[in-house]
Design an enzyme around this catalytic site. Structure first.
Site, PDB file in Angstrom:
ATOM      1  CG  ASP A  10      -0.218  -0.097   2.565  1.00 45.14           C
ATOM      2  OD1 ASP A  10       0.952  -0.549   2.607  1.00 45.14           O
ATOM      3  OD2 ASP A  10      -0.818   0.292   3.585  1.00 45.14           O
ATOM      4  CG  HIS A 241       6.742   0.110  10.577  1.00 41.07           C
ATOM      5  ND1 HIS A 241       6.782  -0.447  11.827  1.00 41.07           N
ATOM      6  CD2 HIS A 241       6.362   1.403  10.760  1.00 41.07           C
ATOM      7  CE1 HIS A 241       6.438   0.458  12.739  1.00 41.07           C
ATOM      8  NE2 HIS A 241       6.178   1.586  12.113  1.00 41.07           N
TER       9      HIS A 241
HETATM   10  C1  BDR Z   1       2.555  -0.585   8.686  1.00 41.67           C
HETATM   11  O1  BDR Z   1       1.472   0.330   8.490  1.00 41.67           O
HETATM   12  C2  BDR Z   1       1.732   1.151   7.375  1.00 41.67           C
HETATM   13  O2  BDR Z   1       1.487   2.501   7.687  1.00 41.67           O
HETATM   14  C3  BDR Z   1       3.164   0.952   7.012  1.00 41.67           C
HETATM   15  O3  BDR Z   1       3.369   1.076   5.617  1.00 41.67           O
HETATM   16  C4  BDR Z   1       3.482  -0.429   7.505  1.00 41.67           C
HETATM   17  O4  BDR Z   1       3.166  -1.400   6.535  1.00 41.67           O
HETATM   18  C5  BDR Z   1       3.198  -0.295  10.033  1.00 41.67           C
HETATM   19  O5  BDR Z   1       2.284  -0.469  11.053  1.00 41.67           O
HETATM   20 CA    CA Z   2       2.823  -0.776   4.191  1.00 39.14          CA
END
Ligand code: BDR
Ligand code: CA
Length: 316
Positions: A10, A241
């Site tokens: 995403d 992340h």
């Molecule tokens: C996840 O949430 C999204 O905002 C980031 O891209 C990552 O995949 C982290 O909690």
């Molecule tokens: Ca993500």
């Protein structure tokens, strides 16, 4: 031999940082991007995925448009306050030249995996709707993937949307529960480890000064994300992340894992919470009983991960 992966994404600033790490790593063959809502709505995720493969000089990599809503719960909002209105830090990138392929994300996953049994690793770094839909289309998928490496969830720390839930899981908790219980080889790269690795302002400045166009691009798009971290957590840097999931694919020895079934709460104030059963020795049966064990990352060698990221992104 390189590992063939499909990234379900995403994009999303840290998604972009993860995709570029994969594209800069000779151990990985990126066979496709599939898109999902989360940081942005799915149509923009698809446009951004196309922008990223074009920026990287890889317009040959197929992009498949994915689900536009979770399986059951309504999609209430996207995280534009984290990633910017354009999902990539409001840097106003030009529209992509290419188009998504004429196949939905779940169908693309099924066809790609079934054509090369045991060879494809799925790396979802957004909500898990497309993977759940792919399993519904072709239940044998579970026996034919090489691995599933999920960025999402939290078992020993709080969530990042509320005390219970991490963003990717709360955005489709029903899909996440199906993915964790499908009996395929899943590794969860959750907040337990991704919060431990911080890309500090100094680290990002060094990346930006490297002369690598990829590093400069990452620096530019990540200013918005950095400011979100500063405003929300007082952090002069960013949590790592989505790149952590790619780092796991590249080198699992960066992480310490435990094994056990993971279930996802789908309702109530803890909807989206990921709960690991490390013991499996309860007197009475419960919703974890008989469910397949998955790997859960609990510790990470952050120094080594950051060095790997820097080395790959800064190479010209
Ligand atoms: C996840 O949430 C999204 O905002 C980031 O891209 C990552 O995949 C982290 O909690
Ligand atoms: Ca993500």
């Amino acid at each position: 031999m390189s590992k063939k992966i499909i990234i379900d994404t995403d994009p999303g600033i840290d998604d972009a940082m993860a995709i570029l790490l994969a594209l800069k790593s000779p151990e990985i063959e990126l066979v496709g991007l599939t898109t999902i809502f989360g940081n942005v709505y799915t149509p923009l995720a698809t446009q951004n995925a196309l922008r990223l493969v074009e920026f990287a000089g890889r317009p040959d990599i197929p992009v498949a448009h994915g689900a536009e809503a979770p399986l059951i719960t309504p999609l209430e909002a996207v995280a534009d306050f984290v990633h910017g209105r354009d999902g990539l830090g409001n840097v106003n990138l030009p529209p992509p030249q290419g188009q998504p392929i004429a196949k939905a994300a779940a169908q693309f996953m099924v066809e790609t995996v079934m054509a090369q049994p045991g060879e494809i690793t799925l790396v979802p770094i957004g909500p898990l709707t497309n993977l759940a839909l792919a399993l519904a289309l072709e239940p044998r998928l579970a026996d034919h993937v090489a691995e599933v490496v999920v960025m999402g969830g939290a078992v020993t720390v709080n969530g990042n949307v509320n005390p219970a839930a991490e963003a990717n899981i709360i955005n489709d908790p029903h899909a996440a529960d199906r993915v964790f219980t499908a009996g395929w080889p899943v590794t969860m790269v959750g907040l337990d480890v991704t919060l431990q690795t911080i890309m500090s302002d100094d680290y990002m400045a060094a990346l930006n000064a490297s002369g690598s166009p990829t590093a400069e691009f990452i620096y530019a798009i990540s200013r918005f994300y950095r400011d979100f971290h500063y405003d929300t957590h007082g952090l002069a840097g960013m949590h790592t992340h989505d790149p952590s999931a790619i780092a796991y694919v590249l080198d699992p020895t960066l992480f310490t894992t435990v094994r056990g079934p993971v279930r996802v709460a789908t309702e109530g104030i803890a909807a989206g919470q990921t709960l690991l059963d490390r013991f499996q020795n309860w007197r009475d049966s419960n919703p974890w009983t008989g469910q397949p064990a998955v790997n859960v990352c609990l510790e990470v060698d952050s120094e080594r991960l950051l060095a790997l990221y820097q080395q790959r992104i800064c190479q010209l």
